[in-house]
Design a protein around this motif. Structure first.
Motif, PDB file in Angstrom:
ATOM      1  N   TRP A   1      -1.838  -6.726   4.885  1.00  0.00           N
ATOM      2  CA  TRP A   1      -1.602  -5.556   3.852  1.00  0.00           C
ATOM      3  C   TRP A   1      -1.416  -6.396   2.308  1.00  0.00           C
ATOM      4  CZ3 TRP A   1      -1.683  -0.643   4.943  1.00  0.00           C
ATOM      5  CH2 TRP A   1      -1.656  -0.116   6.102  1.00  0.00           C
TER       6      TRP A   1
ATOM      7  N   TYR B   1       3.610   3.892  -2.969  1.00  0.00           N
ATOM      8  CA  TYR B   1       5.058   3.868  -2.741  1.00  0.00           C
ATOM      9  C   TYR B   1       5.975   4.186  -4.154  1.00  0.00           C
ATOM     10  CZ  TYR B   1       3.560   1.886   1.774  1.00  0.00           C
ATOM     11  OH  TYR B   1       3.101   1.831   2.892  1.00  0.00           O
TER      12      TYR B   1
ATOM     13  N   ARG C   1       3.550   3.636  10.585  1.00  0.00           N
ATOM     14  CA  ARG C   1       3.448   5.249  11.125  1.00  0.00           C
ATOM     15  C   ARG C   1       2.852   4.945  12.373  1.00  0.00           C
ATOM     16  NH1 ARG C   1       0.501   8.542   8.964  1.00  0.00           N
ATOM     17  NH2 ARG C   1       1.953  10.440   9.524  1.00  0.00           N
TER      18      ARG C   1
ATOM     19  N   TRP D   1      -4.760  -1.935   3.691  1.00  0.00           N
ATOM     20  CA  TRP D   1      -5.078  -3.086   4.490  1.00  0.00           C
ATOM     21  C   TRP D   1      -6.332  -3.715   4.144  1.00  0.00           C
ATOM     22  CZ3 TRP D   1      -3.052  -5.942   8.298  1.00  0.00           C
ATOM     23  CH2 TRP D   1      -3.891  -6.938   9.262  1.00  0.00           C
TER      24      TRP D   1
ATOM     25  N   PHE E   1      -0.669  -5.366  -1.758  1.00  0.00           N
ATOM     26  CA  PHE E   1      -0.120  -4.359  -2.675  1.00  0.00           C
ATOM     27  C   PHE E   1      -0.982  -4.544  -4.105  1.00  0.00           C
ATOM     28  CE2 PHE E   1       3.414  -2.441  -0.629  1.00  0.00           C
ATOM     29  CZ  PHE E   1       3.607  -3.240   0.577  1.00  0.00           C
TER      30      PHE E   1
ATOM     31  N   TRP F   1       3.749  -8.299   1.261  1.00  0.00           N
ATOM     32  CA  TRP F   1       3.856  -8.015   2.578  1.00  0.00           C
ATOM     33  C   TRP F   1       3.933  -9.268   3.017  1.00  0.00           C
ATOM     34  CZ3 TRP F   1       0.208  -9.670   6.246  1.00  0.00           C
ATOM     35  CH2 TRP F   1       0.145  -9.622   7.442  1.00  0.00           C
TER      36      TRP F   1
ATOM     37  N   ASP G   1       0.448 -10.379  12.676  1.00  0.00           N
ATOM     38  CA  ASP G   1      -0.366 -11.068  11.643  1.00  0.00           C
ATOM     39  C   ASP G   1       0.580 -11.369  10.390  1.00  0.00           C
ATOM     40  OD1 ASP G   1      -2.406  -8.154  12.215  1.00  0.00           O
ATOM     41  OD2 ASP G   1      -3.445 -10.271  11.708  1.00  0.00           O
TER      42      ASP G   1
ATOM     43  N   THR H   1      -7.628   3.268   4.138  1.00  0.00           N
ATOM     44  CA  THR H   1      -6.989   4.191   3.165  1.00  0.00           C
ATOM     45  C   THR H   1      -5.754   3.580   2.382  1.00  0.00           C
ATOM     46  OG1 THR H   1      -5.291   4.620   4.960  1.00  0.00           O
ATOM     47  CG2 THR H   1      -7.208   6.009   5.024  1.00  0.00           C
TER      48      THR H   1
ATOM     49  N   ASN I   1      -2.144   3.714   0.384  1.00  0.00           N
ATOM     50  CA  ASN I   1      -0.862   4.248   0.396  1.00  0.00           C
ATOM     51  C   ASN I   1      -0.210   4.093  -0.946  1.00  0.00           C
ATOM     52  OD1 ASN I   1      -1.296   4.722   3.213  1.00  0.00           O
ATOM     53  ND2 ASN I   1      -0.786   2.745   3.590  1.00  0.00           N
TER      54      ASN I   1
ATOM     55  N   ALA J   1      -0.076  -2.539  13.883  1.00  0.00           N
ATOM     56  CA  ALA J   1       0.026  -2.934  12.518  1.00  0.00           C
ATOM     57  C   ALA J   1      -1.050  -3.128  11.418  1.00  0.00           C
ATOM     58  CB  ALA J   1       0.848  -4.545  12.907  1.00  0.00           C
ATOM     59  N   THR J   2      -2.041  -3.038  11.819  1.00  0.00           N
ATOM     60  CA  THR J   2      -3.041  -3.148  11.101  1.00  0.00           C
ATOM     61  C   THR J   2      -3.533  -1.697  10.778  1.00  0.00           C
ATOM     62  OG1 THR J   2      -4.782  -3.211  12.912  1.00  0.00           O
ATOM     63  CG2 THR J   2      -3.761  -5.381  12.064  1.00  0.00           C
ATOM     64  N   GLY J   3      -4.580  -1.881   9.741  1.00  0.00           N
ATOM     65  CA  GLY J   3      -5.404  -0.440   9.462  1.00  0.00           C
ATOM     66  C   GLY J   3      -4.947   0.362   8.504  1.00  0.00           C
ATOM     67  N   ASP J   4      -4.799   1.649   9.040  1.00  0.00           N
ATOM     68  CA  ASP J   4      -4.405   2.695   8.148  1.00  0.00           C
ATOM     69  C   ASP J   4      -3.199   3.162   7.990  1.00  0.00           C
ATOM     70  OD1 ASP J   4      -7.752   4.051   8.523  1.00  0.00           O
ATOM     71  OD2 ASP J   4      -6.912   2.555   7.123  1.00  0.00           O
ATOM     72  N   ALA J   5      -2.127   2.531   8.920  1.00  0.00           N
ATOM     73  CA  ALA J   5      -0.749   3.212   8.954  1.00  0.00           C
ATOM     74  C   ALA J   5       0.274   2.559   7.992  1.00  0.00           C
ATOM     75  CB  ALA J   5      -0.290   2.710  10.360  1.00  0.00           C
ATOM     76  N   ALA J   6       0.598   3.498   7.121  1.00  0.00           N
ATOM     77  CA  ALA J   6       1.445   3.215   6.040  1.00  0.00           C
ATOM     78  C   ALA J   6       2.762   2.745   6.402  1.00  0.00           C
ATOM     79  CB  ALA J   6       1.660   4.503   5.024  1.00  0.00           C
ATOM     80  N   PHE J   7       3.610   2.395   5.663  1.00  0.00           N
ATOM     81  CA  PHE J   7       5.037   1.997   5.881  1.00  0.00           C
ATOM     82  C   PHE J   7       6.070   3.123   5.569  1.00  0.00           C
ATOM     83  CE2 PHE J   7       2.868  -1.580   6.715  1.00  0.00           C
ATOM     84  CZ  PHE J   7       2.882  -2.646   5.413  1.00  0.00           C
TER      85      PHE J   7
END
Lengths: 110, 123
Positions: A99, A37, B100, A92, A101, B47, B59, A33, A35, B104-110
């Protein structure tokens, strides 16, 4: 050179609708997905859109996100002067195991 | 109030070390992954590193792998970044950010960011 590609600048007049694109690949946007900012001048970034289309509490519904294949977009309707900021997409990356950007888009409200 | 406060930045010579800290408050720290994100002067976001809720998954960006070490102390609600062999290109404003999700990986935003601490690398 950023892994995700955004236009360096965008502009619009108050009340207009503007869109900002974010292009990636199968290892990032194509399989995870996106995101978005918002970074107002001289401030820390703020989460604007998560999981492609979700808005955190407090974010106006003038902001919306979408994703198709390996690209994503942020749309801002009813543009306001306070929307003038830098906007970043992020995702990701399964190949990099990190991650990534976009390079950021500077939005100017004319 | 949910808050992240970074500290530890400063002026350091190339090749030297620096340790950044991030104090968290207002949320259950050990429920969430944490990250470091940096921004060089006039540049975009990069990042740096992420750590899962229990430190079981860590990571790093390729640009810092082998030189930086992320860690956390859940008892102290704190996140750290040990930076060794600093280079001119490491000069940036370093942000601490909350994920969120526990991973720490995948689909979780900050979803929460601190105000940042500036690291200047110069002789």
């Amino acid at each position: 050179q950023s892994v995700l590609t955004q236009p360096p600048s965008a502009s619009g007049t108050p009340g207009q609708r503007v869109t900002i694109s974010c292009s990636g690949s199968s290892s990032n946007i194509g399989s995870n997905t996106v995101n978005w900012y918002q970074q107002l001048p001289e401030t820390a970034p703020k989460l604007l859109i998560y999981s492609n289309i979700q808005r955190p509490s407090g974010v106006p519904d003038r902001f919306s996100g979408s994703k198709s294949g390996t690209s994503a977009s942020l749309a801002i309707s009813g543009l306001q002067s306070e929307d003038e900021a830098d906007y970043y997409c992020a995702a990701w990356d399964d190949s990099l195991n990190g991650w990534v950007f976009g390079g950021g888009t500077k939005l100017t409200v004319l | 109030e949910v808050q992240l406060v970074e500290s530890g930045g400063g002026l350091v010579q190339p090749g030297r070390s620096l340790r950044l800290s991030c104090a968290a408050s207002g949320f259950i720290f050990d429920d969430y992954a944490m990250h470091w994100v940096r921004q060089a002067p006039g540049k975009g976001l990069e990042w740096v590193s992420g750590i899962s809720w229990n430190s079981g998954s860590i990571d790093y960006a390729d640009s810092v792998k082998g030189r930086f070490t992320i860690s956390r102390d859940n008892a102290k609600n704190s996140l750290y970044l040990q930076m060794n062999s600093l280079r001119a290109e490491d000069m940036a404003l370093y942000y601490c950010a909350k994920g969120r999700a526990p991973a720490a990986t995948g689909d979780a935003a900050f979803d929460i960011w601190g105000q940042g601490t500036m690291v200047t690398v110069s002789s």
